[in-house]
Design an enzyme around this catalytic site. Structure first.
Site, PDB file in Angstrom:
ATOM      1  CD  GLU A   1     -44.319  16.779 -16.233  1.00 45.54           C
ATOM      2  OE1 GLU A   1     -44.940  16.186 -17.142  1.00 45.54           O
ATOM      3  OE2 GLU A   1     -43.335  16.293 -15.662  1.00 45.54           O
TER       4      GLU A   1
ATOM      5  CG  ASP B   1     -51.465  -1.511  -5.682  1.00 46.09           C
ATOM      6  OD1 ASP B   1     -51.733  -2.650  -5.283  1.00 46.09           O
ATOM      7  OD2 ASP B   1     -50.695  -1.284  -6.641  1.00 46.09           O
TER       8      ASP B   1
ATOM      9  CG  ASP C   1     -52.196  -5.759  -2.818  1.00 48.47           C
ATOM     10  OD1 ASP C   1     -52.886  -6.803  -2.789  1.00 48.47           O
ATOM     11  OD2 ASP C   1     -51.160  -5.647  -3.494  1.00 48.47           O
TER      12      ASP C   1
ATOM     13  CG  HIS D   1     -48.815   1.020  -9.812  1.00 48.78           C
ATOM     14  ND1 HIS D   1     -48.442  -0.279  -9.575  1.00 48.78           N
ATOM     15  CD2 HIS D   1     -47.982   1.479 -10.792  1.00 48.78           C
ATOM     16  CE1 HIS D   1     -47.409  -0.599 -10.357  1.00 48.78           C
ATOM     17  NE2 HIS D   1     -47.132   0.452 -11.110  1.00 48.78           N
TER      18      HIS D   1
ATOM     19  CG  ASP E   1     -54.226  -3.086  -9.498  1.00 49.90           C
ATOM     20  OD1 ASP E   1     -55.060  -3.291 -10.404  1.00 49.90           O
ATOM     21  OD2 ASP E   1     -53.090  -3.589  -9.501  1.00 49.90           O
TER      22      ASP E   1
END
Length: 410
Positions: free
Chosen positions: A133, A261, A316, A391, A394
C-alpha cells in the site's frame, strides 16, 4: 534441503518479468484483484529459501495494519507453496522465521521512525524491502530513509531490492514522477490488472464488468490500474500531517465535530472525527472508520470503542430509524443532518475555506480527498460533485453543519 515447487502453477501468468527482475526497484501499481500482493508474498518466501543469507523488511505506513494484511499474506504464501511447516510466525514480536536457517521477515511501520532507522538482523544480510500500500506513503523522505537502510556489500550472487505495491489513486503522488515518468534500468515499473489473475472466480469478474458499465472512472483505477486523474479536485488545500489531536484540542476556540454516513451492502459506513479551529480556518481530521455490512449495533459498538459515544455526532438524515436505534444503544447525542436545498454545494464551499490536515492513519480519507472531483457533462465540468469517493466526504459535511451555524442556532 531439496524442495520442488511448481511456480507457474502457484503464481500463474503475468508476472514473469516481475519475478526475475533483480534491479534496485520493482514498482507495481495495479487494480484490485491483480494478485500483486499475493505474488510478492510468494516471491519473498520462495527467494528467502533460495538465498539462505537474505532477510526481508516489510513496511506499511501504520504498523498495526500488518497483521491483517502482509503478515497474513506471507503466512498464506508458505502454505500455498507447501512449506508452512518450515516457517514460524510470531505475533510478539511480529516477525516470521525460516526455521532451518534463522532468516527473518521483519515488519515495521513508518509511524514509528525509530524502528526503521535501527534495523539489524541476527543472521545474514538485510537484502529486500517490501512497501505494501505504498500510496499511503505520502512523504517521499519516509521512503528514502528505508531506501538508505538497505545498504552494504553483499555476497556474490545476492542483490538488494525494494518492492512497492499499491493502487494508483492519484496521479499527483510522488510515486508517479519517481518511478513511472523516468527510464532507468534499475527500475521495473509495471501496471497489472484483474485480467491477469486466473484465480479469480466468475463472480469476482462480474463485479468488474458491472463497474465498467456503471462507474467508468472507478473502473479505470480499480479495474485497469490507471492513475486517478486529479483534474477537477474539489478539495485541493489539504495535506497529510502527523499531529497530536489531544494537543490541538487544547487550543482556545477549537471544537470537535463528528459525522456519520450510512452504508451497508454496496457502500461502506463512514465515520469521521475532526477538530475545527474557526479562527485560523484549520481543520484537523484525526480518526475515521470505513467498513461495509455494519449493523446499527456494530456502529454503536465502534463509536463506543473509540470513546466518542458522548460526543455530538451528525448522521445522514436519510436513515432516521438507524439514528434512533443507535441512540438507544448508548450514543445519546447522535442526530440527523439538516441537509436542505443546495446543502452539498454550501457544505463544500464552507470546507474549501479551511486548510485541511489529515492524520496519516486516516488512509480512506486520503483516498477520497485524492479522488473527489467535480462531475462532467459532455466533456465540460459542471457544478456538481461526482457520486463516488464521497462517503467520508459526506460525513465531513454532516460533521461541520453545526460548526458553520451561528452559535445561537446550534
Amino acid at each position: 534441503m531439496n524442495l520442488k515447487i511448481n511456480l507457474p502453477e502457484k503464481i500463474g501468468k503475468g508476472y514473469k518479468t516481475f519475478w526475475n527482475f533483480k534491479g534496485r526497484y520493482r514498482v507495481v501499481k495495479g487494480g484490485r484483484g491483480s494478485k500483486k500482493s499475493t505474488t510478492q508474498a510468494q516471491w519473498v518466501i520462495y527467494n528467502m529459501m533460495k538465498y539462505p543469507l537474505a532477510n526481508t523488511l516489510v513496511v506499511r505506513r501504520v504498523f498495526n495494519t500488518h497483521k491483517d494484511s502482509t503478515y497474513a499474506q506471507l503466512k498464506w504464501a508458505t502454505y500455498n507453496l507447501g512449506v508452512g511447516h518450515l516457517w514460524h510466525f510470531s505475533k510478539s514480536p511480529l516477525e516470521a522465521t525460516y526455521i532451518p536457517t534463522g532468516q527473518k521477515i521483519l515488519f515495521r511501520g513508518l509511524d514509528d521512525p525509530m524502528s526503521i532507522t535501527s534495523i539489524t538482523v541476527e543472521k545474514g544480510y538485510l537484502c529486500w524491502a517490501w512497501f505494501e500500500e505504498a500510496f499511503q506513503v505520502m512523504n517521499e523522505d519516509d521512503f528514502n530513509k528505508v531506501d538508505m537502510s538497505i545498504r552494504g556489500e553483499l555476497p556474490k550472487g545476492y542483490f538488494k531490492q525494494l518492492t512497492l505495491t499499491f493502487n494508483p489513486w492519484s496521479e499527483k503522488h510522488w510515486l508517479k514522477k519517481r518511478f513511472f515518468d523516468v527510464k532507468d534500468e534499475d527500475i521495473l515499473a509495471l501496471t497489472t490488472t484483474y485480467k491477469c489473475n486466473e484465480f479469480l472466480g466468475e463472480d469476482d469478474r462480474k463485479i468488474f464488468e458491472k463497474m465498467k458499465k456503471n462507474n467508468p472512472r472507478r473502473y479505470s483505477i480499480e479495474g485497469l490500474g490507471n492513475w486517478g486523474i486529479a483534474e477537477g479536485l474539489i478539495y485541493e488545500n489539504w495535506e497529510e500531517k502527523e499531529f497530536n489531536y489531544k494537543e490541538v484540542s487544547k487550543r482556545k476556540g477549537v471544537v470537535s465535530a463528528f459525522g456519520l454516513d450510512f452504508g451497508y451492502t454496496n457502500d461502506p459506513t463512514a465515520f469521521i472525527c475532526c477538530l475545527v479551529d474557526t479562527d485560523t480556518k484549520e481543520l484537523f481530521i484525526f480518526d475515521e472508520h470505513y467498513q461495509k455490512a455494519m449493523t446499527n449495533s456494530m456502529i454503536a459498538d465502534m463509536i463506543n470503542y473509540k470513546g466518542f459515544a458522548k460526543e455530538k455526532i451528525v448522521a445522514d438524515s436519510a436513515e432516521p430509524k438507524s439514528i434512533d436505534e443507535i441512540k438507544k444503544l448508548g450514543v445519546n447525542r447522535i442526530k440527523a443532518a439538516a441537509k436542505g436545498k443546495d446543502s452539498i454545494l454550501n457544505g463544500i464551499q464552507y470546507i474549501q475555506d479551511y486548510k485541511i490536515y489529515v492524520h496519516p492513519k486516516c488512509s480512506n480519507t486520503i483516498v477520497e480527498l485524492s479522488n473527489y472531483v467535480w462531475d462532467t457533462k459532455d466533456g465540460q465540468v459542471i457544478n456538481k460533485p461526482i457520486d463516488d469517493y464521497n462517503h467520508l466526504m459526506d460525513a465531513l459535511r454532516y460533521a461541520l453543519e453545526d460548526v458553520k451555524k451561528p452559535k445561537w442556532l446550534v
